[in-house]
Enzyme design. Structure first.
Site, short mmCIF file in Angstrom:
data_model
loop_
_atom_site.label_atom_id
_atom_site.label_comp_id
_atom_site.label_asym_id
_atom_site.label_seq_id
_atom_site.Cartn_x
_atom_site.Cartn_y
_atom_site.Cartn_z
N ASN A 153 0.99 -7.92 8.97
CA ASN A 153 0.61 -8.91 7.81
C ASN A 153 2.01 -10.27 8.11
OD1 ASN A 153 0.95 -6.49 6.03
ND2 ASN A 153 1.69 -8.14 5.00
N GLN A 181 -5.46 -7.43 9.41
CA GLN A 181 -5.28 -8.37 9.91
C GLN A 181 -5.70 -8.15 11.15
OE1 GLN A 181 -3.65 -11.12 8.31
NE2 GLN A 181 -3.01 -9.81 6.81
N SER A 201 -10.93 -5.41 5.21
CA SER A 201 -11.45 -6.67 3.79
C SER A 201 -12.03 -8.12 4.72
CB SER A 201 -10.15 -6.90 3.25
OG SER A 201 -10.13 -8.41 2.21
N GLY A 202 -13.09 -8.93 3.66
CA GLY A 202 -14.09 -9.88 3.79
C GLY A 202 -13.04 -11.22 4.55
N HIS A 203 -12.04 -10.85 3.44
CA HIS A 203 -11.79 -12.84 2.41
C HIS A 203 -10.56 -13.23 4.08
CE1 HIS A 203 -7.32 -10.94 1.16
NE2 HIS A 203 -8.17 -9.99 0.71
N THR A 239 -22.47 -0.98 -8.73
CA THR A 239 -23.91 -1.82 -8.69
C THR A 239 -22.99 -2.81 -7.05
OG1 THR A 239 -24.64 -1.57 -10.87
CG2 THR A 239 -25.19 -3.42 -8.73
N CYS A 329 2.39 -10.99 -1.57
CA CYS A 329 2.76 -9.58 -3.30
C CYS A 329 4.04 -10.23 -3.28
CB CYS A 329 2.48 -8.72 -2.62
SG CYS A 329 0.95 -8.37 -1.80
#
Ligand code: PLP
Length: 387
Positions: A153, A181, A201-203, A239, A329
């Protein structure tokens, strides 16, 4: 304030308009619980299964091998907890990973060590690539899991996952890669690379936030990380986040259609920016990879001598340009990037690093604007620098 340029696509991406339209439309009509047996539930389930097929097609695996999670952090945690459980059951064993993984692995490693699990981390070379000879020296028949990220990343360096997977299997270990990535930027194949686990990851590829995927090869050890209901055949309770899952599926379909063309476009912008910075700004170091085969196409990480990355970031932000320093981060703390330090970069240079990450909505005009604004910012900061 004039234009705003977003060059932080490795932190997260804007949703594609196709994704936004699809989920906006679905949101108002599909609200059933995907686990319910009635019409409302079945309609929700249909969207979830459609997404599963799209993701499987992008990753070149079977739909039954896909488990939906809350993101790549959860997927990474799940894989390491599976390894912990295997080691505890066998009464021995080790994990081998690297020194440049995402915090969701680095911090999990710290946690596992506290629990008494042995984890070794293979070092990387100056270009950010894992030193394969050192990696193989760490291998042995007691290694249960190998985990190496596909593309970094921060530096954008791509690892030879197919080769690493062969080495892992030679010693009887399971192979995991964090492909968060890399997805949508290079061709991935769970089959060809013979992967046992993969996280994404979707985003990070123009889908919604808070949704991700754990691929686990058929028949491979599995244990849920989130316990509860029987969703995902008992592999992940909770859910279904139906709309987000559906949106990620639409994003996966788009990614598969555009990989080659989009990667070429990203690389052209990255290279134009790199060449421009090299020509206009003295005393800089381009971090990580340097050729297209070994780089995520849209990532450029540069260190500027005698300037703090944070200062550059804030000045660029005032000029309407969004970038990042160190890993997303680590921002807010003054710790230099552990990824750059792992590649042997000097601490001072690591403090002066900026990551530019391009995405689908950037253009060459964005590069021109950065090249106009950045050099005077660096000159000004250097003029007032006390270092
Ligand atoms: C963003 C990122 C993650 C974390 O993904 P989330 O879905 O935000 O948890 C993990 N690994 C890498 C390489 C990333 O870039």
């Amino acid at each position: 304030m004039g234009r705003l340029i977003y060059l932080d696509n490795n932190a997260t991406t804007q949703m594609a308009p196709e994704v936004l339209n699809a989920i906006t439309e679905a949101q108002s009509v599909v609200y059933g619980n995907a686990s319910s047996m009635h019409t409302f539930g079945r309609e929700a389930q249909r969207l979830v299964e459609q997404a599963r097929d799209n993701i499987a097609s992008l990753l070149d695996c079977d739909s039954s091998e896909i488990t939906f999670t809350s993101g790549a952090s959860e997927a990474n945690n799940t894989v390491f907890m599976i390894a912990k459980s295997l080691i505890e059951k066998r009464g021995s064993g080790r994990i081998v990973t690297t020194t440049i993984e995402h915090p969701s692995i680095m911090e999990t490693v710290k946690y596992l060590r506290k629990c008494g699990i042995h984890v070794d981390q293979a070092p990387v070379a100056a270009d950010g690539s894992v030193k394969l000879d050192e990696f193989e020296k760490l291998m042995g028949p007691d290694v249960v899991l190998v985990s190496v990220m596909t593309g970094n990343n921060e530096t954008g360096t791509i690892q030879p996952i197919e080769t690493i997977s062969q080495i892992a299997h030679k010693y009887g270990a399971f192979m995991h890669t964090d492909a968060t990535q890399a997805i949508g930027k290079l061709e991935l194949s769970c089959r060809k690379w013979n992967l046992d686990y993969l996280s994404c990851s979707g985003h990070k590829f123009y889908g919604p936030k808070g949704v991700g995927v754990l691929y686990a090869k058929k028949g491979i050890p599995y244990e849920p990380f989130v316990h509860g209901g029987e969703q995902e055949h008992g592999r992940r309770a909770g859910t279904y986040n139906t709309i987000a899952i559906y949106g990620m599926g639409v994003a996966a379909k788009l990614a598969k259609e555009n990989i080659d063309e989009e990667s070429r476009r990203l690389w052209a912008m990255r290279e134009k920016l790199r060449e421009g910075i090299v020509a206009k700004v003295p005393n800089i170091v381009v971090n990580g990879c340097s050729d297209r085969q070994h780089c995520l196409p849209g990532t450029l990480d540069v260190s500027f001598e005698n300037v703090e990355g944070e200062s550059i970031l804030l000045m660029l932000d005032m000029a309407g340009i969004a970038v990042s320093t160190g890993s997303a981060c680590a921002t807010g703390s003054l710790e230099p990037s552990y990824v750059l330090m792992a590649g042997g970069l000097d601490v001072e240079l690591a403090h002066g690093s900026i990551r530019f990450s391009f995405g689908r909505f950037n253009t060459m005009e964005d590069v021109d604007y950065v090249l106009e604004v950045l050099p005077p910012i660096i000159s000004r900061l250097r003029a007032i620098s006390t270092r």
